[in-house]
Motif scaffolding. Sequence first.
Motif, PDB file in Angstrom:
ATOM      1  N   ALA A 129    -114.439 -34.151 -70.283  1.00 43.52           N
ATOM      2  CA  ALA A 129    -115.411 -33.740 -70.833  1.00 43.52           C
ATOM      3  C   ALA A 129    -116.661 -33.115 -70.169  1.00 43.52           C
ATOM      4  O   ALA A 129    -117.041 -31.940 -70.612  1.00 43.52           O
ATOM      5  N   GLY A 130    -117.200 -33.908 -69.144  1.00 44.37           N
ATOM      6  CA  GLY A 130    -118.102 -33.403 -68.400  1.00 44.37           C
ATOM      7  C   GLY A 130    -117.901 -32.121 -67.554  1.00 44.37           C
ATOM      8  O   GLY A 130    -118.695 -31.147 -67.552  1.00 44.37           O
ATOM      9  N   LEU A 131    -116.670 -32.187 -66.832  1.00 40.52           N
ATOM     10  CA  LEU A 131    -116.293 -31.127 -66.302  1.00 40.52           C
ATOM     11  C   LEU A 131    -116.041 -29.901 -66.974  1.00 40.52           C
ATOM     12  O   LEU A 131    -116.103 -28.666 -66.513  1.00 40.52           O
ATOM     13  N   GLN A 132    -115.547 -30.052 -68.213  1.00 37.59           N
ATOM     14  CA  GLN A 132    -115.177 -28.982 -69.050  1.00 37.59           C
ATOM     15  C   GLN A 132    -116.556 -28.242 -69.386  1.00 37.59           C
ATOM     16  O   GLN A 132    -116.977 -27.105 -69.302  1.00 37.59           O
ATOM     17  N   LEU A 133    -117.599 -29.143 -69.835  1.00 38.81           N
ATOM     18  CA  LEU A 133    -119.013 -28.462 -70.177  1.00 38.81           C
ATOM     19  C   LEU A 133    -119.515 -27.939 -68.861  1.00 38.81           C
ATOM     20  O   LEU A 133    -120.260 -26.862 -69.066  1.00 38.81           O
ATOM     21  N   GLY A 135    -118.095 -26.644 -66.452  1.00 38.44           N
ATOM     22  CA  GLY A 135    -117.569 -25.003 -66.398  1.00 38.44           C
ATOM     23  C   GLY A 135    -118.150 -24.066 -67.071  1.00 38.44           C
ATOM     24  O   GLY A 135    -118.142 -22.905 -66.801  1.00 38.44           O
ATOM     25  N   ARG A 136    -118.219 -24.577 -68.298  1.00 38.08           N
ATOM     26  CA  ARG A 136    -118.961 -23.334 -69.444  1.00 38.08           C
ATOM     27  C   ARG A 136    -120.135 -23.018 -68.848  1.00 38.08           C
ATOM     28  O   ARG A 136    -120.590 -21.805 -68.914  1.00 38.08           O
ATOM     29  N   GLU A 137    -120.930 -24.138 -68.625  1.00 39.99           N
ATOM     30  CA  GLU A 137    -122.316 -23.836 -68.169  1.00 39.99           C
ATOM     31  C   GLU A 137    -122.495 -23.030 -66.861  1.00 39.99           C
ATOM     32  O   GLU A 137    -123.322 -22.089 -66.802  1.00 39.99           O
ATOM     33  N   ILE A 138    -121.403 -23.116 -65.835  1.00 41.55           N
ATOM     34  CA  ILE A 138    -121.534 -22.143 -64.773  1.00 41.55           C
ATOM     35  C   ILE A 138    -121.071 -21.016 -64.914  1.00 41.55           C
ATOM     36  O   ILE A 138    -121.541 -20.086 -64.565  1.00 41.55           O
ATOM     37  N   ARG A 139    -120.102 -20.914 -66.107  1.00 44.34           N
ATOM     38  CA  ARG A 139    -119.508 -19.452 -66.413  1.00 44.34           C
ATOM     39  C   ARG A 139    -120.660 -18.765 -67.133  1.00 44.34           C
ATOM     40  O   ARG A 139    -120.720 -17.319 -67.261  1.00 44.34           O
ATOM     41  N   PHE A 140    -121.417 -19.403 -67.705  1.00 44.71           N
ATOM     42  CA  PHE A 140    -122.662 -18.927 -68.479  1.00 44.71           C
ATOM     43  C   PHE A 140    -123.377 -18.016 -67.498  1.00 44.71           C
ATOM     44  O   PHE A 140    -124.072 -17.180 -68.073  1.00 44.71           O
ATOM     45  N   LEU A 141    -123.570 -18.456 -66.451  1.00 48.88           N
ATOM     46  CA  LEU A 141    -124.375 -18.015 -65.450  1.00 48.88           C
ATOM     47  C   LEU A 141    -123.876 -16.704 -64.628  1.00 48.88           C
ATOM     48  O   LEU A 141    -124.467 -15.792 -64.394  1.00 48.88           O
ATOM     49  N   SER A 142    -122.696 -16.551 -64.880  1.00 47.38           N
ATOM     50  CA  SER A 142    -122.136 -15.203 -64.261  1.00 47.38           C
ATOM     51  C   SER A 142    -121.976 -14.021 -65.303  1.00 47.38           C
ATOM     52  O   SER A 142    -122.439 -13.978 -66.361  1.00 47.38           O
TER      53      SER A 142
END
Length: 142
Positions: A129-133, A135-142
């Motif tokens: 769950a933490g890794l999925q969140l 990952g979404r946070e990092i994709r949000f930045l790109s």
Amino acid sequence: MRGLHGLLLTGALLGAQAQAQNLAAYRALAQTLDRAAETVATDRGAAQADLNRARGALTDLAPTLPGGLDGQVSRSLRATVTQAESALARTPAEVQANILIARGLMRRTLYDQVMGGLQAQPNPANDSAGLQLLGREIRFLS
């Protein structure tokens, strides 16, 4: 000797649990901050309401951050949300800048806790769950 070993193991487990962020509160805080940043230019009242909701989500998240309620991360996030609220009287860009600072601090803390948890005591359910969140946070930045 077994008693001491059990006590140390219990302490380590409690410490690991205390370091796991409340991911639901993290998501709520992120969403309300992002919504405030989006609406501040057109509807300051809605942005203020979102910042108020962000305070509530931060209250839920703070105990699970490093240092707990009175830790440096919690204090910094509270101060940044307060600065964003104060900036409502000035310019939307100031509000958005403070929200970006808060979101960056949140992402960094999430990264540190997720990666630290993977190394210290892997827990597949929480780690996933933490890794999925994250990952979404990092994709949000790109």
